[in-house]
Design a protein around this motif. Structure first.
Motif, PDB file in Angstrom:
ATOM      1  N   TYR A  62      27.923  46.637  47.141  1.00 61.54           N
ATOM      2  CA  TYR A  62      28.216  47.091  45.776  1.00 61.54           C
ATOM      3  C   TYR A  62      27.193  48.149  45.339  1.00 61.54           C
ATOM      4  N   SER A 109      27.805  51.983  44.213  1.00 62.34           N
ATOM      5  CA  SER A 109      27.356  52.497  42.917  1.00 62.34           C
ATOM      6  C   SER A 109      26.466  53.718  43.070  1.00 62.34           C
ATOM      7  N   ILE A 148      35.311  44.426  46.980  1.00 59.63           N
ATOM      8  CA  ILE A 148      36.039  44.182  45.728  1.00 59.63           C
ATOM      9  C   ILE A 148      35.162  44.549  44.522  1.00 59.63           C
ATOM     10  N   LEU A 149      33.894  44.190  44.569  1.00 60.29           N
ATOM     11  CA  LEU A 149      32.988  44.568  43.467  1.00 60.29           C
ATOM     12  C   LEU A 149      32.955  46.088  43.317  1.00 60.29           C
ATOM     13  N   ASP A 184      35.291  48.135  44.137  1.00 62.88           N
ATOM     14  CA  ASP A 184      36.597  48.599  43.662  1.00 62.88           C
ATOM     15  C   ASP A 184      36.776  48.322  42.162  1.00 62.88           C
ATOM     16  N   VAL A 185      36.378  47.125  41.727  1.00 67.60           N
ATOM     17  CA  VAL A 185      36.632  46.729  40.328  1.00 67.60           C
ATOM     18  C   VAL A 185      35.600  47.329  39.372  1.00 67.60           C
ATOM     19  N   TRP A 186      34.339  47.411  39.816  1.00 69.67           N
ATOM     20  CA  TRP A 186      33.260  47.725  38.874  1.00 69.67           C
ATOM     21  C   TRP A 186      32.669  49.121  39.034  1.00 69.67           C
TER      22      TRP A 186
END
Lengths: 146, 426
Positions: free
Chosen positions: A78, A82, A105-106, A108-110
């Protein structure tokens, strides 16, 4: 040239140069030094992974069976997303593991970064693909290696 | 995935956009593994693997600020991995500067966030949160939202709780939501052994070497281990639990093991016997030669492999009270044999704060202090995550520390010889 079909975990498309880890990819060991000290090429720091040790990971099509090691793994992925230091895509020969899935997933979502993730490409995929080959990921999970 | 109406409402934004993203993350995580529903977290406490305020990990603390600023109700309280800094641990002025100014410059910010998110307290920082002294010991069958590979594998295997190998951040989201997707090690099927490991060693295998060999072989699978009860017995006493703690940490860090069963010893192996072995399980035989070959394959990445060690860490994962006592006896005996008063190499034993407090109530603490060994609550892995340590010859009996850093692995017996000056490093 061969095309392999896998399952889409995180959707997206890309074309990138393959970086192949035949053994489990230890996310923390691979990323920690590069992230901590701002290595622009994000060279792999995992001394136990001779396939990719000291090789740049940023922007590559990371081909691997699965990730292993510390449960900080997803958090590290993640953070890499970022900081815009993630691979172009992650291509798993096996079913994705819980840590890599978390990181993908982190991311992708955040975050606003897109790192397509395909799993279950099969052992043949990992036997065929070599570091340096051109890899193209299609939206339906097809991965073409040439 | 079938969500309850309450879970669906959260996903649809009934508690705001940020909570919806928390639930979306958990739903996507579960769907990736074929989970059909969420299951409630039933343990009293969670455990987070993230205990460090690393400057480069700022995006994580920004994400936590987003969660806190959204006013999401606090979830269950939790313990956290060990802190990365302790002034008692030997470090040069330059290292201290690097630690505080460049590496862990987000530490104060992050610890303030953890307080708001629900860390149990200042004593709640350890990777071995399941020790009685720490108080985060789940019950058998509890569903956990934990991360920290060594704690997860211990909770699953030795306690019989149920937890997937969650990642940092995800584990906190499970604690906040109060539910986690049901898949993998939360299910009966996922807890079946897919490997049978037969031990044929002539002497008691070193826990962290055996764990390494098995972890590298089975990777993320569940091994059922035959023959270890010969050395550990059939009761989970302190000695057996200490062994399994260190063994499990090596399986999890050298591979990706989240659960193992020890024949006649761990709870599910005792209750279910061979019924816990899946059909078509693969087999692996471990003998002394396999262990020796495993050890020989470890790379030594010191610039000068023959340089004298500058520091020794024992306690990754953190040591138990009984381990601190046993090592005190062993160090004293070793020093007596070598005719020394103090250890030959600066040495740090690491343990949770509540264990250290208990240790200090015993006569062992003063005896250990006399030998020159420092007892600390630090995370050795975090300590070694700096470029200066690359050129620092650190030795350890921890296979986890070896895996993630430049520390060189020795067996416990060899570490004892080295730190008591009975033998020089080779």
């Amino acid at each position: 040239m061969r095309t392999f079909h896998g399952r889409v975990v995180v959707p997206g498309t890309c074309t990138a140069e393959a970086l192949v880890s035949r053994g489990g990819f230890n996310t923390l060991a691979s990323y920690q030094m590069a992230l901590m000290f701002g290595d622009k090429k994000v060279k792999c720091g995992d001394q136990n992974n001779p396939d990719i040790y000291k090789k740049p990971m940023i922007g590559k099509a990371l081909c691997l069976p699965m990730t292993i090691g510390s449960t900080t793994g997803g958090m590290v992925l993640y953070a890499a997303c970022s900081l815009h230091k993630q691979p172009a895509c992650m291509l798993f020969s096996k079913h994705i593991d819980s840590l890599a899935a978390s990181g993908a997933i982190l991311g992708d979502v955040w975050t606003d970064q897109n790192m397509p993730v395909i799993d279950q490409l099969g052992d043949e995929f990992l036997e065929y693909v070599q570091t340096g080959m051109k890899v193209t990921v299609a939206a339906d999970g097809a991965v073409t290696v040439e | 995935m079938h969500l309850t109406p309450e879970q669906q409402a959260l996903l649809d934004g009934s508690q705001g956009e940020v909570m919806a993203k928390v639930v979306k993350t958990l739903v996507m995580y579960g769907e990736t593994f074929g989970a059909e529903r969420m299951t409630p977290v039933t343990s009293t406490y969670g455990h987070t693997v993230i205990s460090f305020g690393l400057g480069v990990m700022k995006p994580i603390y920004d994400l936590y600020d987003t969660i806190l600023d959204a006013g999401i109700p606090a979830g269950q309280k939790f313990t956290a991995d060990p802190r990365p800094l302790d002034p008692n641990v030997p470090a040069s002025a330059l290292e201290n500067l690097v630690f505080k100014r460049f590496m862990y410059n987000q530490q104060a910010r992050y610890e303030a966030q953890l307080k708001r998110l629900g860390v149990t307290g200042d004593d709640g920082y350890t990777c071995a949160c399941y020790f009685d002294e720490v108080g985060n010991t789940p019950k058998r069958g509890d569903v956990l939202s934990w991360a920290e590979s060594s704690a997860v594998v211990y909770a699953n295997s030795v306690i019989g709780a149920r937890c997937n190998r969650n990642s940092g951040i995800i584990e906190l989201m499970g604690s906040i939501a109060g539910f986690v997707p049901e898949f993998g090690l939360l299910t009966d099927e996922g807890r079946k052994a897919t490997w049978v490991v037969e031990l044929r060693c002539k002497t008691r295998p070193e826990p962290q070497l055996l764990g390494s060999a098995i972890g590298m072989k089975v990777m993320e699978d569940v091994p059922y281990i035959r023959g270890l009860d010969k050395w550990l017995g059939t009761e989970l006493n302190d000695a057996a639990k200490d062994y399994l703690k260190d063994f499990g940490a090596a399986t999890a860090s050298n591979g990706a093991v989240g659960l193992y069963h020890i024949e006649n010893l761990t709870p599910e192996a005792k209750d279910l016997g061979e019924d816990i072995i899946a059909q078509n399980a693969k087999s692996f035989v471990v003998d002394d030669m396999v262990l020796e070959q495993t050890r020989k394959n470890y790379p030594v990445i010191w610039k000068d492999p023959d340089v004298a060690p500058k520091l020794c860490f024992v306690g990754c994962p953190h040591m138990s009270l009984s381990q601190l006592k046993d090592w005190t006896d062993a160090v004293e005996a070793g020093l007596k044999e070598s005719g020394r008063d103090q250890v030959a190499i600066p040495t740090v034993f690491t343990a949770p704060v509540p264990v250290i407090k208990e240790f200090e109530k015993t006569p062992y603490a003063a005896r250990l202090s006399k030998t020159g060994v420092v007892v600390s609550y630090i995370c050795p892995l975090m300590y070694m995550n700096n470029p200066l340590c690359k050129s620092k010859a650190v030795i350890t009996s921890s296979n986890k520390l070896r895996t993630y850093t430049s520390a060189r692995y020795y067996t416990e017996a060899d570490i004892l010889k080295l730190i008591t000056g009975k033998e020089a490093a080779k």
